[in-house]
Scaffold this motif. Structure first.
Motif, PDB file in Angstrom:
ATOM      1  N   GLN A  25      -1.319 -33.469   4.271  1.00 24.43           N
ATOM      2  CA  GLN A  25      -1.802 -32.572   5.317  1.00 24.43           C
ATOM      3  C   GLN A  25      -0.724 -32.318   6.363  1.00 24.43           C
ATOM      4  N   GLY A  26       0.537 -32.355   5.924  1.00 27.67           N
ATOM      5  CA  GLY A  26       1.631 -32.186   6.870  1.00 27.67           C
ATOM      6  C   GLY A  26       1.573 -30.900   7.659  1.00 27.67           C
ATOM      7  N   ARG A  27       1.055 -29.846   7.067  1.00 25.96           N
ATOM      8  CA  ARG A  27       0.995 -28.556   7.776  1.00 25.96           C
ATOM      9  C   ARG A  27       0.004 -28.581   8.937  1.00 25.96           C
ATOM     10  N   PHE A  28      -0.905 -29.560   8.954  1.00 27.36           N
ATOM     11  CA  PHE A  28      -1.888 -29.667  10.029  1.00 27.36           C
ATOM     12  C   PHE A  28      -1.660 -30.879  10.937  1.00 27.36           C
ATOM     13  N   LEU A  29      -1.005 -31.897  10.421  1.00 29.42           N
ATOM     14  CA  LEU A  29      -0.894 -33.185  11.111  1.00 29.42           C
ATOM     15  C   LEU A  29      -0.259 -33.063  12.493  1.00 29.42           C
ATOM     16  N   ALA A  47      -8.791 -26.506   1.141  1.00 29.48           N
ATOM     17  CA  ALA A  47      -8.608 -27.802   0.491  1.00 29.48           C
ATOM     18  C   ALA A  47      -9.545 -28.889   1.023  1.00 29.48           C
ATOM     19  N   THR A  48     -10.476 -28.552   1.915  1.00 31.88           N
ATOM     20  CA  THR A  48     -11.381 -29.567   2.435  1.00 31.88           C
ATOM     21  C   THR A  48     -12.270 -30.107   1.318  1.00 31.88           C
ATOM     22  N   LYS A  49     -12.638 -31.377   1.439  1.00 32.45           N
ATOM     23  CA  LYS A  49     -13.456 -31.992   0.397  1.00 32.45           C
ATOM     24  C   LYS A  49     -14.845 -31.362   0.328  1.00 32.45           C
ATOM     25  N   THR A  50     -15.380 -30.890   1.467  1.00 29.41           N
ATOM     26  CA  THR A  50     -16.698 -30.282   1.444  1.00 29.41           C
ATOM     27  C   THR A  50     -16.705 -28.972   0.667  1.00 29.41           C
ATOM     28  N   LYS A  51     -15.546 -28.349   0.533  1.00 32.00           N
ATOM     29  CA  LYS A  51     -15.457 -27.127  -0.265  1.00 32.00           C
ATOM     30  C   LYS A  51     -15.177 -27.426  -1.735  1.00 32.00           C
ATOM     31  N   THR A  52     -14.247 -28.324  -1.990  1.00 31.96           N
ATOM     32  CA  THR A  52     -13.822 -28.574  -3.363  1.00 31.96           C
ATOM     33  C   THR A  52     -14.735 -29.547  -4.103  1.00 31.96           C
ATOM     34  N   LEU A  53     -15.487 -30.366  -3.369  1.00 27.91           N
ATOM     35  CA  LEU A  53     -16.375 -31.352  -3.987  1.00 27.91           C
ATOM     36  C   LEU A  53     -17.783 -31.226  -3.424  1.00 27.91           C
ATOM     37  N   ARG A  54     -18.289 -30.005  -3.362  1.00 27.47           N
ATOM     38  CA  ARG A  54     -19.572 -29.747  -2.697  1.00 27.47           C
ATOM     39  C   ARG A  54     -20.733 -30.518  -3.325  1.00 27.47           C
ATOM     40  N   TYR A  55     -20.788 -30.559  -4.665  1.00 27.27           N
ATOM     41  CA  TYR A  55     -21.888 -31.266  -5.322  1.00 27.27           C
ATOM     42  C   TYR A  55     -21.879 -32.749  -4.955  1.00 27.27           C
ATOM     43  N   LEU A  74      -9.661 -39.238  13.865  1.00 21.78           N
ATOM     44  CA  LEU A  74      -9.461 -37.798  13.865  1.00 21.78           C
ATOM     45  C   LEU A  74      -8.770 -37.438  12.565  1.00 21.78           C
ATOM     46  N   ASN A  75      -9.463 -36.725  11.708  1.00 22.18           N
ATOM     47  CA  ASN A  75      -8.840 -36.299  10.462  1.00 22.18           C
ATOM     48  C   ASN A  75      -7.649 -35.409  10.758  1.00 22.18           C
ATOM     49  N   SER A  76      -6.648 -35.480   9.900  1.00 21.87           N
ATOM     50  CA  SER A  76      -5.380 -34.812  10.187  1.00 21.87           C
ATOM     51  C   SER A  76      -5.465 -33.299  10.213  1.00 21.87           C
ATOM     52  N   ASP A  77      -6.568 -32.719   9.737  1.00 18.06           N
ATOM     53  CA  ASP A  77      -6.713 -31.268   9.802  1.00 18.06           C
ATOM     54  C   ASP A  77      -7.625 -30.808  10.934  1.00 18.06           C
ATOM     55  N   ASP A  78      -8.054 -31.729  11.798  1.00 20.86           N
ATOM     56  CA  ASP A  78      -8.868 -31.388  12.972  1.00 20.86           C
ATOM     57  C   ASP A  78      -8.055 -31.598  14.243  1.00 20.86           C
ATOM     58  N   TRP A  79      -8.616 -31.236  15.400  1.00 21.29           N
ATOM     59  CA  TRP A  79      -7.909 -31.507  16.648  1.00 21.29           C
ATOM     60  C   TRP A  79      -8.871 -31.578  17.825  1.00 21.29           C
ATOM     61  N   PHE A  80      -8.434 -32.257  18.887  1.00 19.84           N
ATOM     62  CA  PHE A  80      -9.193 -32.348  20.131  1.00 19.84           C
ATOM     63  C   PHE A  80      -8.908 -31.135  21.003  1.00 19.84           C
ATOM     64  N   LEU A  81      -9.918 -30.678  21.715  1.00 17.47           N
ATOM     65  CA  LEU A  81      -9.717 -29.666  22.741  1.00 17.47           C
ATOM     66  C   LEU A  81      -9.184 -30.342  24.003  1.00 17.47           C
ATOM     67  N   GLY A  96      -1.762 -41.586   2.971  1.00 18.02           N
ATOM     68  CA  GLY A  96      -2.023 -42.104   1.629  1.00 18.02           C
ATOM     69  C   GLY A  96      -0.913 -41.887   0.624  1.00 18.02           C
ATOM     70  N   GLY A  97       0.326 -41.728   1.111  1.00 16.02           N
ATOM     71  CA  GLY A  97       1.449 -41.524   0.204  1.00 16.02           C
ATOM     72  C   GLY A  97       1.712 -40.062  -0.064  1.00 16.02           C
ATOM     73  N   SER A  98       1.708 -39.257   0.987  1.00 15.16           N
ATOM     74  CA  SER A  98       1.870 -37.810   0.861  1.00 15.16           C
ATOM     75  C   SER A  98       3.205 -37.422   0.239  1.00 15.16           C
ATOM     76  N   LYS A  99       3.186 -36.306  -0.476  1.00 15.47           N
ATOM     77  CA  LYS A  99       4.396 -35.782  -1.109  1.00 15.47           C
ATOM     78  C   LYS A  99       4.881 -34.507  -0.422  1.00 15.47           C
ATOM     79  N   ASP A 100       4.234 -34.116   0.653  1.00 10.86           N
ATOM     80  CA  ASP A 100       4.656 -32.909   1.380  1.00 10.86           C
ATOM     81  C   ASP A 100       5.541 -33.322   2.562  1.00 10.86           C
TER      82      ASP A 100
END
Length: 251
Positions: free
Chosen positions: A14-18, A202-210, A86-93, A39-43
């Motif tokens: 999630q380097g583009r958001f971190l 790429a969020t898990k709620t989108k890719t793994l909805r079931y 705080l997940n790496s793709d979210d942010w505080f106001l 978790g051992g990112s490759k980006d």
């Protein structure tokens, strides 16, 4: 100054958001200790982490046992009286964390507080409020009415319930709210916008909805005793129709 809040930042590719997430934390007017659990990112995540390393209380970059385990690990490394992740793709106001901290300090009877958050679509920039409302068991059984990036928890409460369930991968936050409530009492609602949930492909709620719905429904059954009819009525659209629409949009 001693940190008041321990913040775990779980991240994987999630380097583009971190950078945005970490910037939003260190812009808060609250003494914090931040642990990035990668978790051992490759980006480009490692480059981002090293940029912020002087301000971090700790970090690591290696294969791990998933998001929930990383959150527990990060929180355990700290010692502040209040905790969150705080997940790496979210942010505080701006001012969001002090709002939550003030509320938690003003309500010693509650194990945790939560505020409002925006859902921002990464692709379009469109934003809408996340569905959040005052705490109520019957409403919590219908849907998760607590927005995870907009929460703050007492460490004593976190320790009492054992943190998030490391066996869960989709609904660990929903499960945590139920356990805090069942063991320690209702969470306190703060009617202010304090954080942003980033909505991207790429969020898990989108890719793994079931899988998300399956875990969430199991959580409701476990702590509420039964699954309200709403889950069965909404599930076909939320799981199948949205999943199909999402696949076509990605083509």
């Amino acid at each position: 100054m001693q940190p008041l809040v321990t913040i775990a930042v779980p991240s994987f590719n999630q380097g583009r958001f971190l950078d945005d997430a970490l910037a939003s934390i260190f812009q808060q007017q609250v003494p914090v200790e931040v642990f990035v659990m990668d978790g051992g990112s490759k980006d480009n995540s490692l480059d981002v982490i090293k940029k912020w390393a002087p301000q971090l209380a700790g970090w690591r970059c290696r294969t791990d046992d998933g998001q929930a385990a990383s959150i527990n690990e990060g929180i355990a490394l700290g010692s502040a009286k209040f905790v969150c992740w705080l997940n790496s793709d979210d942010w505080f106001l701006p001012g969001g964390l002090i709002t939550l901290l003030s509320a938690l300090q003003s309500h010693p009877e509650t194990p945790a507080v939560y505020g409002r958050s925006w859902n921002v679509v990464q692709k379009t920039g469109k934003r809408a409020p996340v569905w959040v409302e005052p705490f109520n068991e019957s409403r919590l059984a219908l849907r998760c009415i607590v927005s995870q990036p907009a929460t703050l928890i007492r460490r004593s409460a976190w320790d009492a319930v054992g943190g998030v369930d490391g066996q869960l991968h989709m609904a660990m936050d929903y499960d945590l709210w139920w356990r805090l409530y069942r063991q320690l009492g209702a969470l306190h609602f703060v009617d202010d916008f304090v954080a942003v949930n980033r909505d991207h492909e790429a969020t898990k709620t989108k890719t793994l909805r079931y899988r998300h719905y399956r875990e969430a429904m199991a959580v409701v059954r476990k702590y509420h005793g039964s699954i309200p009819m709403k889950w069965w009525l909404v599930r076909p659209y939320s799981v199948w129709v949205k999943s199909i629409i999402g696949k076509f949009r990605m083509i």
